[in-house]
Motif scaffolding. Structure first.
Motif, mmCIF file in Angstrom:
data_model
loop_
_atom_site.group_PDB
_atom_site.id
_atom_site.type_symbol
_atom_site.label_atom_id
_atom_site.label_comp_id
_atom_site.label_asym_id
_atom_site.label_seq_id
_atom_site.Cartn_x
_atom_site.Cartn_y
_atom_site.Cartn_z
ATOM 1 N N VAL A 121 79.732 -52.034 43.321
ATOM 2 C CA VAL A 121 79.351 -52.593 44.618
ATOM 3 C C VAL A 121 79.087 -51.424 45.564
ATOM 4 O O VAL A 121 79.410 -50.274 45.256
ATOM 5 C CB VAL A 121 80.459 -53.504 45.201
ATOM 6 C CG1 VAL A 121 80.671 -54.727 44.324
ATOM 7 C CG2 VAL A 121 81.763 -52.729 45.364
ATOM 8 N N THR A 122 78.505 -51.706 46.699
ATOM 9 C CA THR A 122 78.328 -50.649 47.691
ATOM 10 C C THR A 122 79.645 -50.419 48.422
ATOM 11 O O THR A 122 80.524 -51.289 48.453
ATOM 12 C CB THR A 122 77.241 -51.025 48.707
ATOM 13 O OG1 THR A 122 77.643 -52.217 49.398
ATOM 14 C CG2 THR A 122 75.908 -51.261 48.013
ATOM 15 N N GLN A 123 79.779 -49.248 48.998
ATOM 16 C CA GLN A 123 81.000 -48.945 49.748
ATOM 17 C C GLN A 123 81.226 -49.951 50.867
ATOM 18 O O GLN A 123 82.367 -50.327 51.156
ATOM 19 C CB GLN A 123 80.922 -47.530 50.316
ATOM 20 C CG GLN A 123 81.125 -46.439 49.274
ATOM 21 C CD GLN A 123 81.125 -45.053 49.879
ATOM 22 O OE1 GLN A 123 80.640 -44.844 50.986
ATOM 23 N NE2 GLN A 123 81.658 -44.084 49.136
ATOM 24 N N ALA A 124 80.149 -50.413 51.479
ATOM 25 C CA ALA A 124 80.272 -51.376 52.578
ATOM 26 C C ALA A 124 80.809 -52.722 52.103
ATOM 27 O O ALA A 124 81.375 -53.485 52.894
ATOM 28 C CB ALA A 124 78.924 -51.561 53.261
ATOM 29 N N GLU A 173 69.561 -48.559 42.763
ATOM 30 C CA GLU A 173 68.853 -48.424 44.038
ATOM 31 C C GLU A 173 68.684 -49.783 44.718
ATOM 32 O O GLU A 173 68.780 -49.894 45.946
ATOM 33 C CB GLU A 173 67.504 -47.758 43.800
ATOM 34 C CG GLU A 173 67.634 -46.301 43.348
ATOM 35 C CD GLU A 173 66.317 -45.687 42.919
ATOM 36 O OE1 GLU A 173 65.312 -46.439 42.836
ATOM 37 O OE2 GLU A 173 66.285 -44.467 42.660
ATOM 38 N N MET A 174 68.450 -50.826 43.926
ATOM 39 C CA MET A 174 68.348 -52.177 44.486
ATOM 40 C C MET A 174 69.684 -52.630 45.073
ATOM 41 O O MET A 174 69.722 -53.320 46.099
ATOM 42 C CB MET A 174 67.884 -53.156 43.406
ATOM 43 C CG MET A 174 66.436 -52.966 42.967
ATOM 44 S SD MET A 174 66.027 -53.942 41.488
ATOM 45 C CE MET A 174 66.234 -55.619 42.118
ATOM 46 N N LEU A 175 70.774 -52.241 44.422
ATOM 47 C CA LEU A 175 72.101 -52.578 44.944
ATOM 48 C C LEU A 175 72.298 -51.964 46.324
ATOM 49 O O LEU A 175 72.805 -52.621 47.250
ATOM 50 C CB LEU A 175 73.174 -52.079 43.974
ATOM 51 C CG LEU A 175 74.635 -52.305 44.374
ATOM 52 C CD1 LEU A 175 74.951 -53.795 44.439
ATOM 53 C CD2 LEU A 175 75.570 -51.604 43.383
ATOM 54 N N ASN A 199 77.113 -39.646 44.549
ATOM 55 C CA ASN A 199 76.500 -39.386 45.858
ATOM 56 C C ASN A 199 75.617 -40.536 46.333
ATOM 57 O O ASN A 199 74.725 -40.336 47.159
ATOM 58 C CB ASN A 199 75.676 -38.096 45.793
ATOM 59 C CG ASN A 199 76.527 -36.889 45.439
ATOM 60 O OD1 ASN A 199 77.636 -36.737 45.947
ATOM 61 N ND2 ASN A 199 76.018 -36.043 44.547
ATOM 62 N N MET A 200 75.867 -41.747 45.838
ATOM 63 C CA MET A 200 74.989 -42.871 46.159
ATOM 64 C C MET A 200 75.689 -43.997 46.919
ATOM 65 O O MET A 200 75.149 -45.091 47.044
ATOM 66 C CB MET A 200 74.379 -43.434 44.872
ATOM 67 C CG MET A 200 73.441 -42.486 44.157
ATOM 68 S SD MET A 200 72.690 -43.223 42.674
ATOM 69 C CE MET A 200 71.662 -44.511 43.387
ATOM 70 N N SER A 201 76.894 -43.785 47.403
ATOM 71 C CA SER A 201 77.634 -44.824 48.135
ATOM 72 C C SER A 201 77.837 -46.079 47.293
ATOM 73 O O SER A 201 77.843 -47.200 47.799
ATOM 74 C CB SER A 201 76.907 -45.191 49.443
ATOM 75 O OG SER A 201 76.831 -44.077 50.299
#
Length: 311
Positions: A121-124, A173-175, A199-201
């Motif tokens: 998942v993203t960090q957010a 990248e879509m995530l 390095n992609m959050s």
């Protein structure tokens, strides 16, 4: 995804077993023959090679086994095996199509671990699954998958709306662009991929283990009955004497600890792609998140029908 682990790798394992040399009619000792086998498949820290070595160690013969010397698509490897053109054993996912086309050894060599998924998942959104505990609740979130992955069909069958991407990198990248909510990946590969996303959050969800019943099995050519018998009997014996479990623990125990698998909430999915024959395998051959080794006493070597393997 495992290309780096396989390409250019040649592993030779030579087994020398105490055998009584045969003599001909003139009482002249005949030279022992050596069986040469070539294998192809994933390379998870040498687990597969060690398991094959153990399986073949029960044979009273000399066996020379090597990995196929270069990376090729899995479909091509199966074709070469079927035509006896340089590959004898391939391990891959248990599917109905493959069971109909090739001769499988019906035992999950990763104890079903191949069907366990964690979510990127993203960090957010690191806490989006903090309160999710059921499949219905998880369906409120959209996963991303490649269209030609088996997981795409499995998530679709389980009622998810799925975003598709052309590659693993494209899906990452879509995530990040919020095209979907989570990117489920197998526990056996996820640490390698996690390093790529440093390095992609993109982070690992800390809450869920998404699981469906799936298996990797050994395959041989449809007409190679003798080799199938050798592998089946060897797996029976490795399970019976505990060596199968010890190998699995040696290679995967640390993974369980690093990913905190025993403490995650489990969401079970249905897998209609799994051949019915695999459903007949006893539960103690499928690993549990709570423990690595079975608590069920191992069966006797001589009584194969009690080992739990599908016949």
């Amino acid at each position: 995804m495992f290309r780096k682990n396989i390409i250019g790798v040649i592993i030779l394992i030579f087994f020398s077993f105490p055998t009584i040399a045969k003599t001909n009619e003139n009482n002249v000792i005949a030279p022992k023959t050596t069986t040469k086998l070539v294998s192809f498949g994933l390379n998870l820290d040498g687990f597969e090679d060690a398991l094959l070595a153990q399986i073949l160690s029960y044979q009273k013969a000399d066996v020379l086994i090597s990995r196929y010397p270069r990376w090729i698509p899995g479909v091509r490897a199966f074709q070469i095996m079927a035509k006896h053109q340089g590959i004898d054993i391939v391990w891959g996912s248990a599917t109905k199509e493959r069971f109909n086309t090739y001769l499988p050894v019906k035992a999950p060599i990763y104890k079903g671990l191949i069907g366990w998924r964690l979510a990127f998942v993203t960090q957010a959104k690191q806490q989006i699954f903090a309160d999710v505990s059921t499949l219905d609740e998880l369906r409120a979130f959209n996963p991303g998958q490649r269209l030609n992955w088996a997981d795409y069909k499995i998530y679709k069958e389980n009622g998810f709306t799925i975003a598709s991407g052309s590659s693993r990198r494209a899906l990452a990248e879509m995530l990040l662009l919020d095209r979907f909510d989570f990117f489920p990946r197998g526990v056996i590969e996820i640490e390698m991929e996690q390093r790529e996303y440093t390095n992609m959050s993109i982070v690992l969800d800390p809450h869920l283990l998404i699981r469906y019943k799936s298996a990797f099995v050994f395959y041989v050519a449809k007409d190679n009955l003798e080799l199938a018998k050798i592998l089946t009997e060897g797996l029976h014996k490795a399970k019976a004497d505990g060596s199968f479990d010890r190998l699995f623990e040696h290679h995967f125990k640390a993974l369980f600890e690093r990913l905190d698998l025993p403490n995650r909430r489990i969401i079970e999915l249905n897998n209609a792609l799994l051949p019915k024959e695999m459903l007949n395998i006893e539960e103690h051959l499928w690993i549990s998140p709570k423990t690595l080794l079975d608590t069920i006493p191992p069966p006797r070597v001589s009584d194969h029908k009690n080992t739990g393997f599908a016949q």
